[in-house]
Design a protein around this motif. Sequence first.
Motif, PDB file in Angstrom:
ATOM      1  N   GLU A  18      10.288 -13.730 -71.718  1.00  0.00           N
ATOM      2  CA  GLU A  18       9.595 -12.628 -71.063  1.00  0.00           C
ATOM      3  C   GLU A  18       8.138 -12.993 -70.774  1.00  0.00           C
ATOM      4  OE1 GLU A  18      11.825 -12.169 -73.361  1.00  0.00           O
ATOM      5  OE2 GLU A  18      13.221 -10.774 -72.401  1.00  0.00           O
ATOM      6  N   ARG A  19       7.497 -13.642 -71.732  1.00  0.00           N
ATOM      7  CA  ARG A  19       6.072 -13.952 -71.581  1.00  0.00           C
ATOM      8  C   ARG A  19       5.831 -15.020 -70.511  1.00  0.00           C
ATOM      9  NH1 ARG A  19       3.184 -14.628 -77.208  1.00  0.00           N
ATOM     10  NH2 ARG A  19       1.405 -14.591 -75.805  1.00  0.00           N
ATOM     11  N   LEU A  20       6.732 -15.985 -70.425  1.00  0.00           N
ATOM     12  CA  LEU A  20       6.548 -17.063 -69.453  1.00  0.00           C
ATOM     13  C   LEU A  20       7.083 -16.710 -68.065  1.00  0.00           C
ATOM     14  CD1 LEU A  20       7.453 -20.234 -71.568  1.00  0.00           C
ATOM     15  CD2 LEU A  20       5.180 -19.449 -70.908  1.00  0.00           C
ATOM     16  N   VAL A  21       8.184 -15.967 -68.005  1.00  0.00           N
ATOM     17  CA  VAL A  21       8.865 -15.757 -66.725  1.00  0.00           C
ATOM     18  C   VAL A  21       8.799 -14.308 -66.264  1.00  0.00           C
ATOM     19  CG1 VAL A  21      11.052 -15.982 -65.480  1.00  0.00           C
ATOM     20  CG2 VAL A  21      10.416 -17.683 -67.205  1.00  0.00           C
ATOM     21  N   ILE A  22       9.338 -13.392 -67.063  1.00  0.00           N
ATOM     22  CA  ILE A  22       9.504 -12.000 -66.632  1.00  0.00           C
ATOM     23  C   ILE A  22       8.163 -11.312 -66.375  1.00  0.00           C
ATOM     24  CG2 ILE A  22      10.486  -9.749 -67.238  1.00  0.00           C
ATOM     25  CD1 ILE A  22      12.537 -11.938 -66.600  1.00  0.00           C
ATOM     26  N   ASP A  23       7.129 -11.655 -67.125  1.00  0.00           N
ATOM     27  CA  ASP A  23       5.830 -10.999 -66.964  1.00  0.00           C
ATOM     28  C   ASP A  23       5.121 -11.368 -65.668  1.00  0.00           C
ATOM     29  OD1 ASP A  23       6.247  -9.726 -69.333  1.00  0.00           O
ATOM     30  OD2 ASP A  23       4.830 -10.917 -70.506  1.00  0.00           O
ATOM     31  N   SER A  24       5.591 -12.397 -64.966  1.00  0.00           N
ATOM     32  CA  SER A  24       4.955 -12.778 -63.695  1.00  0.00           C
ATOM     33  C   SER A  24       5.647 -12.065 -62.538  1.00  0.00           C
ATOM     34  CB  SER A  24       5.011 -14.289 -63.504  1.00  0.00           C
ATOM     35  OG  SER A  24       6.348 -14.732 -63.515  1.00  0.00           O
ATOM     36  N   SER A  25       4.915 -11.903 -61.446  1.00  0.00           N
ATOM     37  CA  SER A  25       5.444 -11.214 -60.272  1.00  0.00           C
ATOM     38  C   SER A  25       6.639 -11.978 -59.703  1.00  0.00           C
ATOM     39  CB  SER A  25       4.354 -11.092 -59.212  1.00  0.00           C
ATOM     40  OG  SER A  25       4.878 -10.562 -58.027  1.00  0.00           O
ATOM     41  N   GLU A  26       7.669 -11.248 -59.337  1.00  0.00           N
ATOM     42  CA  GLU A  26       8.933 -11.866 -58.916  1.00  0.00           C
ATOM     43  C   GLU A  26       8.777 -12.705 -57.648  1.00  0.00           C
ATOM     44  OE1 GLU A  26      13.483 -10.482 -57.867  1.00  0.00           O
ATOM     45  OE2 GLU A  26      12.135  -9.105 -58.875  1.00  0.00           O
TER      46      GLU A  26
END
Length: 200
Positions: A18-26
């Motif tokens: 989540e911190r590396l991938v999901i938290d960034s804009s899609e």
Amino acid sequence: MVSQANTTSHPHYNPIFERLVIDSSEDSKYRLIGMLAYADYKLEKYQWKEQYRQVHGDSSVPPEVVANFLLNYHDAKLKKLLSDAEATFLSFAEHYAERRIDDLYDELKDDTVAKTVKSESEAIQHTIGLNSDSWGSAILKGALGSALFAVMVFVFSVLFSVAKPSSNYGKLIQFIIGGEEYVILPMNDCRLVDSKKTCP
């Protein structure tokens, strides 16, 4: 499949994805950079588990040992993973862009030269057919052919200098056409890599 809400409440839940991938804009490049960083994290974790198994002669790694390993992935470590992934991403993008420019230049050069040669050849043949083969006509045809060849060489030179402006040849063309300063640099001169760099 377990929902994200249920997963995050699990006592051994690992929030790194989540911190590396999901938290960034899609739709941003940071989603891809986060995925690269997460892949690096998974590779490090895999290599660590394999090392643990070899050292302890055990096929499994206890959850508490894995939890201790995950303590290494604090904010600074995650930022470093992202920074390394961004450097990899930019390096790949730069190499891809350079390769694509070279390919486009080759396509443009081949297409432009072929069309120019064909059209000029047809024009010369038409002119030859219309004119008699007198001595003056032969001189005129030779001069016209030389001029057309010179124009084609000039066009090719300009295209090459646009595609490779930092090369010695590109700088020579810029000197001839644009009056820019021309300095012949040795092959190992650092300014061939970075023109803003001051060499020792």
